[in-house]
Design a protein around this motif. Structure first.
Motif, short mmCIF file in Angstrom:
data_model
loop_
_atom_site.label_atom_id
_atom_site.label_comp_id
_atom_site.label_asym_id
_atom_site.label_seq_id
_atom_site.Cartn_x
_atom_site.Cartn_y
_atom_site.Cartn_z
N ASP A 98 0.56 -1.82 -0.10
CA ASP A 98 -0.06 -0.37 0.25
C ASP A 98 0.88 1.37 0.04
O ASP A 98 0.18 2.56 0.02
N THR A 99 2.12 1.33 0.73
CA THR A 99 3.05 2.47 0.41
C THR A 99 3.96 2.24 -1.54
O THR A 99 4.76 2.47 -0.92
N LEU A 125 -5.09 11.88 -6.58
CA LEU A 125 -3.79 13.20 -6.18
C LEU A 125 -5.13 14.52 -6.16
O LEU A 125 -5.31 14.44 -4.65
N LEU A 126 -5.81 13.85 -6.71
CA LEU A 126 -6.73 15.07 -6.69
C LEU A 126 -8.27 14.82 -5.45
O LEU A 126 -8.29 15.59 -4.95
N ASP A 129 -6.65 15.71 -2.61
CA ASP A 129 -6.50 16.06 -2.03
C ASP A 129 -7.93 17.54 -1.71
O ASP A 129 -8.24 18.09 -1.16
N TYR A 130 -8.95 17.32 -2.90
CA TYR A 130 -10.63 18.20 -2.37
C TYR A 130 -10.81 17.35 -1.05
O TYR A 130 -11.78 17.35 -0.95
N ARG A 160 -9.64 15.94 1.79
CA ARG A 160 -8.49 16.31 2.98
C ARG A 160 -9.48 17.89 2.77
O ARG A 160 -9.44 18.50 4.06
N ALA A 201 -6.20 10.64 4.67
CA ALA A 201 -5.89 11.44 3.95
C ALA A 201 -5.47 10.43 2.80
O ALA A 201 -5.41 11.08 1.81
N ARG A 202 -5.24 9.45 2.77
CA ARG A 202 -5.12 8.36 1.79
C ARG A 202 -5.92 7.49 1.19
O ARG A 202 -6.97 6.49 1.82
N LEU A 225 5.26 6.06 -1.51
CA LEU A 225 4.36 6.47 -2.50
C LEU A 225 4.01 8.24 -2.32
O LEU A 225 5.04 8.43 -1.30
N THR A 261 0.08 18.36 -3.92
CA THR A 261 -0.79 17.63 -4.60
C THR A 261 -0.42 18.09 -5.90
O THR A 261 -0.13 17.53 -7.11
#
Lengths: 329, 329
Positions: free
Chosen positions: A139-140, A158-159, A162-163, A165, A242-243, B142, B151
């Motif tokens: 997972d990392t 990634l988006l 962030d959205y 978070r 956050a992931r 990651l 991001t």
């Protein structure tokens, strides 16, 4: 509850809607409306209590996305994408549909503001990973895609993180394994034979196997995939931190194991309908794909894998029987 | 050779241009023109043979980027960005400058077509990583940023890899450590004190240390950073394969080690000008930052770290002497 399904006409989208209709509720609440959206109008049979709004719409058009979000869906399934081969052949179209589409969706949600924070389930892909791999892939492990499709999915992840978070959306991204057994006809995807060597022999037809028996791959059944989507739509997302994007638990099986399971379930005659015809091009493509994952986070978060490959075959046989019965009714 | 520097007015941009002017050549070829671009016009002293075109331009304007690429620069340094704190406070501006800016640049280069395939050196950041970390953080860890800035940088890395893989550009992304010792005044960045505790005592002033002495951080000198940029501009990129972005080799040092080096280089009186004044807010921010990396790929690719922290201090002292001498001349 109002549910928006983007990519409703695809195999996964259709099955998801069938499941939603069959359940009638989600997260303990009645489903009132399903907005079934795809670039072509999805064919969905009329049903009882739940309103189904079928719409042909293009995710790359910000205005059309905004109009869909104006209806304030509580849960959004974003399954719409063009496939890997097409994204590689048409660079602009790939970014427009697979990446800009997600950006428009996230921006339309953010623009609503206030307390609107829908659950957004996004189907990512194991194509976000590229060789050389660690094995199994944990997972990392880094996202290092080797296709434009994988790049677009990685950017969407990634988006989404962030959205989420920032509190604009409540996102979950799920990286689907290769879906086996896909119903229907063979297609031009390099992975098509993984379904073909099960589906065609069961239907009394010969199947071509273009790779060696020791090739290993990461697969899940259509019904496991729908299970992943339903769990992603209803799970407690706090535990993800956050992931927000997870590799879904598949089965790592070799071709030999797949054929042995077919023999056990359906007998020697069926398993004998596989003809070995090595194809160097497909062998090379498949050699670059990930083969095994340790999907620990997803398992801990309550996602469930198929128990074994024989179960996948049995589920496919049951699905086909039901399809034939419905077609005859 | 024509060189385009986006972000020419910043500390790194200014030093890079000084270095280019001092060398006069790059990759064995004479530098003819430097396009020095920033949102404000960079102040660059007149020089000899090399033409310097200073321009105030906004990377988030596709037309302005296209006009710059129409000059067909051979090497592009893309250093332009808004910083972490601003990108977190102004979500739209962060994506517009830090992400859309890169997209416009890559699209402008792709649009030229033909055999135009410039070297593009992009400054990424260790902010693409987010806790929980492995320690040290290796080259296959990651990207899980915990800020919008991180991001945006991670998305730029993915795009740079994909456009390079497709042959549209010849990209190298470098993740810079925290630059220490930054010249000039303290700024509002949470990391400002890492420079402050060296710079201020050397200038006869008191410095505030807001975190504990055992805090560990990943740093590089301004001159090491310029070395990274120059090497990224001239290296053989074949060896990078599809993974064009690298964590640069920094030094992992504790505050105690930094202060001890300051004592060794400048004596007890100077080192005594650091006042400990713990700040819970800064302590919490810094606790979320990566502390140590194994930057193996970058080292193998020929990037060079500072030898030790004492050298960083000595280089800063030499820089300041030169600055004072130039100001007096």
């Amino acid at each position: 509850m109002r549910i928006l399904v983007l990519g409703a006409a695809g195999m996964v989208g259709r099955r998801l809607i069938d499941r939603l209709l069959a359940e009638g509720t989600i997260a303990g609440q009645a489903i009132d409306v399903i907005d079934a959206v795809d670039v072509i109008a999805a064919e969905i049979p009329a049903t009882g209590r739940i309103t189904i709004d079928v719409k042909a719409s293009d995710v790359s058009d910000p205005d059309e996305i905004t109009a869909l979000i104006d209806k304030r869906p509580d849960i959004i399934f974003h399954l719409a994408a063009i496939v890997s081969g097409e994204a590689e052949a048409d660079f602009e179209k790939g970014y427009r549909i697979n990446q800009a589409g997600m950006s428009h969706l996230l921006e339309a949600i953010r623009a609503k503001g206030g307390n609107y924070r829908p659950r957004l389930v996004f189907t990512s892909s194991i194509a976000v990973f590229g060789a050389p791999f660690e094995e199994p892939i944990g997972d990392t492990f880094l996202m290092a895609p080797l296709t434009s499709y994988g790049t677009q999915k990685a950017i969407c992840e990634l988006l989404l993180n962030d959205y989420s978070r920032k509190g604009f959306v409540d996102g979950v991204g799920i990286r689907l394994p290769t879906i086996v057994v896909r119903p229907g006809k063979p297609n031009k995807a390099a992975s098509s034979f993984f379904s073909g060597i099960i589906r065609e022999p069961l239907a009394g037809q010969e199947a071509i196997l273009p790779v060696a028996d020791d090739v290993r791959h990461w697969v899940a059944s259509p019904s496991a995939a729908i299970g992943f989507l339903m769990h992603a739509a209803t799970m407690d997302t706090e535990r993800l931190g956050a992931r927000r994007c997870l590799t879904m638990p598949g089965l790592s099986v070799t071709i030999a194991e797949m054929i042995e399971a077919l023999r056990m379930v359906a007998g020697d005659e069926v398993a004998g309908r596989i003809r070995r015809e090595p194809d160097a091009v497909i062998e090379k493509i498949v050699a670059g794909w990930p083969r095994d994952f340790a999907a620990d986070r997803a398992l801990q978060a309550g996602f469930t894998a198929d128990p074994d490959f024989a179960s996948i075959i049995k589920a496919h046989i049951a699905d086909e029987k039901q399809r034939v019965a419905q077609a005859g009714a």
